[in-house]
Motif scaffolding. Sequence first.
Motif, PDB file in Angstrom:
ATOM      1  N   LEU A 643      40.683  41.235  42.644  1.00 27.50           N
ATOM      2  CA  LEU A 643      41.484  40.014  42.639  1.00 27.50           C
ATOM      3  C   LEU A 643      40.800  38.912  43.448  1.00 27.50           C
ATOM      4  O   LEU A 643      40.602  37.795  42.964  1.00 27.50           O
ATOM      5  CB  LEU A 643      42.881  40.310  43.204  1.00 27.50           C
ATOM      6  N   ILE A 644      40.419  39.258  44.679  1.00 24.43           N
ATOM      7  CA  ILE A 644      39.785  38.253  45.533  1.00 24.43           C
ATOM      8  C   ILE A 644      38.490  37.758  44.887  1.00 24.43           C
ATOM      9  O   ILE A 644      38.207  36.562  44.834  1.00 24.43           O
ATOM     10  CB  ILE A 644      39.490  38.831  46.941  1.00 24.43           C
ATOM     11  N   TYR A 645      37.732  38.690  44.353  1.00 28.60           N
ATOM     12  CA  TYR A 645      36.438  38.333  43.769  1.00 28.60           C
ATOM     13  C   TYR A 645      36.602  37.300  42.657  1.00 28.60           C
ATOM     14  O   TYR A 645      36.005  36.225  42.693  1.00 28.60           O
ATOM     15  CB  TYR A 645      35.770  39.607  43.232  1.00 28.60           C
ATOM     16  N   PHE A 646      37.425  37.598  41.698  1.00 28.79           N
ATOM     17  CA  PHE A 646      37.515  36.700  40.539  1.00 28.79           C
ATOM     18  C   PHE A 646      38.316  35.426  40.839  1.00 28.79           C
ATOM     19  O   PHE A 646      38.056  34.376  40.260  1.00 28.79           O
ATOM     20  CB  PHE A 646      38.048  37.452  39.329  1.00 28.79           C
ATOM     21  N   LEU A 647      39.245  35.553  41.765  1.00 24.55           N
ATOM     22  CA  LEU A 647      39.987  34.357  42.172  1.00 24.55           C
ATOM     23  C   LEU A 647      39.038  33.393  42.884  1.00 24.55           C
ATOM     24  O   LEU A 647      38.992  32.188  42.580  1.00 24.55           O
ATOM     25  CB  LEU A 647      41.134  34.771  43.107  1.00 24.55           C
ATOM     26  N   ALA A 648      38.271  33.929  43.826  1.00 27.04           N
ATOM     27  CA  ALA A 648      37.349  33.092  44.591  1.00 27.04           C
ATOM     28  C   ALA A 648      36.328  32.438  43.661  1.00 27.04           C
ATOM     29  O   ALA A 648      36.015  31.249  43.792  1.00 27.04           O
ATOM     30  CB  ALA A 648      36.642  33.925  45.653  1.00 27.04           C
ATOM     31  N   LEU A 649      35.817  33.201  42.692  1.00 27.46           N
ATOM     32  CA  LEU A 649      34.813  32.645  41.785  1.00 27.46           C
ATOM     33  C   LEU A 649      35.393  31.531  40.915  1.00 27.46           C
ATOM     34  O   LEU A 649      34.762  30.498  40.719  1.00 27.46           O
ATOM     35  CB  LEU A 649      34.249  33.741  40.872  1.00 27.46           C
ATOM     36  N   GLY A 650      36.608  31.780  40.405  1.00 31.33           N
ATOM     37  CA  GLY A 650      37.238  30.765  39.562  1.00 31.33           C
ATOM     38  C   GLY A 650      37.430  29.468  40.322  1.00 31.33           C
ATOM     39  O   GLY A 650      37.139  28.376  39.828  1.00 31.33           O
ATOM     40  N   LEU A 651      37.904  29.594  41.557  1.00 34.21           N
ATOM     41  CA  LEU A 651      38.126  28.408  42.379  1.00 34.21           C
ATOM     42  C   LEU A 651      36.795  27.726  42.701  1.00 34.21           C
ATOM     43  O   LEU A 651      36.626  26.522  42.544  1.00 34.21           O
ATOM     44  CB  LEU A 651      38.837  28.791  43.684  1.00 34.21           C
ATOM     45  N   ALA A 652      35.839  28.533  43.148  1.00 31.30           N
ATOM     46  CA  ALA A 652      34.580  27.978  43.629  1.00 31.30           C
ATOM     47  C   ALA A 652      33.834  27.231  42.523  1.00 31.30           C
ATOM     48  O   ALA A 652      33.357  26.104  42.721  1.00 31.30           O
ATOM     49  CB  ALA A 652      33.706  29.091  44.187  1.00 31.30           C
TER      50      ALA A 652
END
Lengths: 823, 263
Positions: A643-652
Amino acid sequence: MSAAATKTGFGDRPRALAPKPPLAAIALVSAAAIGYEILLLRLFSIIQWHHFAYMIISLALLGYGSSGTFLAIAGRWPQRSYTALFAANAVFFGFSSVGCFLLAQRVPFNPLELLWEPRQFLLLAAIYVLLSIPFFFAANCIGLSFYRFRDRVGRIYGSDLLGAGVGAAGVIVLLLALSPSEALRALGALGPVAAALSVFGSGVNRRWLAVALLAATAAVPLLLPGPWTDLRMSPYKGLSQALRVSGAKVVEQRFSPFGLLSVVESRKIPFRHAPGLSLLSPAGPPDQLAVFTDGGALTVINRYRENEAPPAYLDFLTSALPYRLLRRPKVLVVGAGGGTDVLQALYHRAESIDAVELNPRMADLMRRDYAAFAGRIFDRQNVRLHVIEARAFAAASEDRFDLIQMALVDAFGPSSAGLLALNESYLYTVEALERFLARLAPGGLLAITRWTKLPPRDGPKLLATAIAALRKSGVARPERRLALIRSWKTSTLLVKNGEFSGDDVAVIRRFCRRRAFDIAYMPGLLAEETNRYNRLGRDYFFEAASALLGAGGEDFADRYKYDIAPATDDRPYFFNFFKWRLLPEVFGLRGMGGLGLMEWGYPVLAATLVQAAAAGLLLILLPLWIGGRGGTAPSGIRRHRVLIYFLALGLAFLFVEIAFIQKFILFLSHPLYAAAVVLSAFLVFAGLGSLFSTRLRQRGIAGTRPGNPCLLAAAAIAAIAAGLLAVLPSLLPLLAPLPEPVKAAVTFLLIAPLAFFMGMPFPLGLARLGEQDAELIPWAWAINGCASVLAAVLATLLAVEFGFTAVVVLAVGFYGAAAWAYF
Amino acid sequence: MPTVISAAAVAAARIRTYGSPPLTVLVFLFLVLSPPPAMAEPDDGFAEKRAEMIAVISALAKRIGKVSGKGVMDEGVMEVMARVPRHEFVPEERRDDAYDNRPLPIGFGQTISQPYIVALMTDLLVLAPGASVLEVGTGSGYQAAVLAELARRVFTIEIIDELGELAKKRLAGLGYANIRARVGDGYYGWPEGAPFDAIIVTAAASHIPPPLIQQLKPGGRMVIPVGEWFDVQYLTLIEKNAEGEIIISQLLPVAFVPLTGEH
């Protein structure tokens, strides 16, 4: 795209047992989807207003998130009939992209009533849902491919990005050639074409028949009856209103990515557009043609005969003041529009006039179609029309002007809805005023005219911005270089390159007395001289000027209920006056007509964020709830890390993209070009990075397989981003005089390394999932889709508060978080 | 200044102006057919809602006070607002919302102003019973009806054909004999009816039409709301004094100061 196309599997039929992903079709769907997204912004800017356009499209993109959720819930069955499902989704995308828009524009949603009527929220929600449908189908195509070909995610993601990159630039080209509704049909046809392409390379039996059938369906959107796709503009837009008047009609229409221009003639009841005209004017305006951009942003063309004196009303506007202080000035008109300001300069016998106009179609109208009507003012020897953005002109020009005239220019206007139609304006920032001041000859004037808003907010903000610009230019006593006058409807600020003399002051007094205008500020003005003709309960213009120029300027700005802190290039939000504490008070006053007391762009955006977050949360949690599995998948992958991985990537990813679009707007002269070029560059090079990531995973750099390839990418991103942030502010102005195509190429090169590394983490993560727990791939796709929607809205809100540099820094932090969470 | 105008006086005023039917007959008809509104409201099923609306406006008017410089709104204005059947001026399907204190769409891209703003603008005109009023921008006709209850004659011009015809028919149907309505260009006012004691320009204007200033009597008042569609940003009040001088005031419709820490 070519790289993807050669790998599609054309001629791969004999090896049908080892099917290959239809990369060309994937790229085409991505291209069409992003093209559709940009097109929707144009369409909604025309039929509604652009901040609602932005809101609607942001939320429609949740279709991406819901696709991931759908696939996650659907489980394994979709992969068994991949070819059929891909083709079906591509066709549905094509049809629904046209159909859903046509339905959406028939929903009787009226944003102006939103705060009055709860029912409007339901109508708005109906529009979101309708428009998310095409994105849902497009995202299904990509998501299905990830899942089906989990061992080749790098290739698929690469094609997806490359296609999107080409699509972002391609739609601009499309909009140059086609009207918005024609472009809609064309994009709709791409869905079936992509479907045909996917079937063609699939190796299934009797595929020729399928291909032919699918290709035939591409004709459906193209053959829709014309009236079906006519745009239905809100009846409250300026153009709709003008056309209600008996005898008024559109006599000319021009479209381009910059906006839809409509020229309106009203024979029976003239337009008489003369903003803030003095009551003492001996004459009214002559015959006029109105020109609307996207149904709003009115500018007029005055009828003028070449050898006559220009109409006298032009001397009875607040914007005429600078001409009384200068003798035969060399003038720069910012925002030529229909030429009123040029005519005003001619009236005052300006020695030479350079006028800049952003929209080439507008320039065409003035130079060709309506040249005769306008008295061929742009054909005169001493008048030059430049099709360029004003700051780019100022950067490239060596000339010095006696007067720079900016009258009622709403920079970049709502018309120029790029992918990220924000309310940014680079015309009213501290840096902009500094540059314009630097182009003034000694004793020259910068004159900025704006609509009067009450209670005053843009007036004080403009003053604060001018004071900051003067101070930054090394002026010790800005109070001697400023003057502000106002009518009941407009105000004009003068900034002088030099100090106002006693004679100047006398001239200003006389000018205002003879026109019943008020002086809100000038050196030596007494309080009792103010607020005479256009009386306010209290002259906040005068108070603000006195306070802002004094020692307590900052305290005054803090105490002021509106945000009047100067706008800067990093926070280019001149038109945002919103402070949170204003909201309850204004809403409480709505019974007294108080809603007009503030601008609703910011709170609407905040509301969008809340809605997107709620919807996103639901879409992300739904598969977990239905799947009913615990925190750890059988593979041992911790879900919270995924969750953190893909959330962070989408935001970044989107944070960086949005911030750099902003950073390049000035350089590329137009937000739309900036959006197209920067977006293309990011997507194309990220696509290449994605293709390369496969190799990075397998072999690492120099043959050693790194433990965490994502860390490597994140480190590279941080280093390159820091470098760009440090170098761009001084580099870009140096390159500003280069020709446009060269500048676009330079932009590509500057962005390439950053984008290349940004393309890696997502496929790295997906590939990892593919190895360990493929069931989570659709879920990751959903998370990423939702994060992207959040990011677009959040980035704007953050930029308003902290500036775009902060947005980039935060994005780098997100890449760090992703590297940490890499599982 | 505040004048309480009785219904009978209004009726008489109407009759004096356009007394084409025999005066006595009209007075008789009036007395028989409709009881004086000040005593009992017309029974149209909306009396309760109208009363609620008046309560809301009155409460707000107390807060605004300062804007008109008079403390509270003229009682005559409030009485008239309590009488005019606003539901007749909104589209059929919006009748239930007619008395909410909010603007409503009336088609043709136009709105009917929120009742509070109508009351405020009317109040700012300070109408005497014998006043002659010009309205530019008829819209639904509601504002004209309110004015007609207070003034002797009302002239109203609408630029949109369909809307103007609709309003004309509606006003006639409601028996407003002292309103003259026409469709056309409002820029030049209504020279045959000039000069006017009061003028109200509800149509958007980039500048104040000079012909309207000319048609304003010395001592007369003109009001122009500035804003867009559903929201009024500010009101412009133009006064012509006895010497013919013009004073423009820009007023917020609300009690609001942009600086904190003061009132």
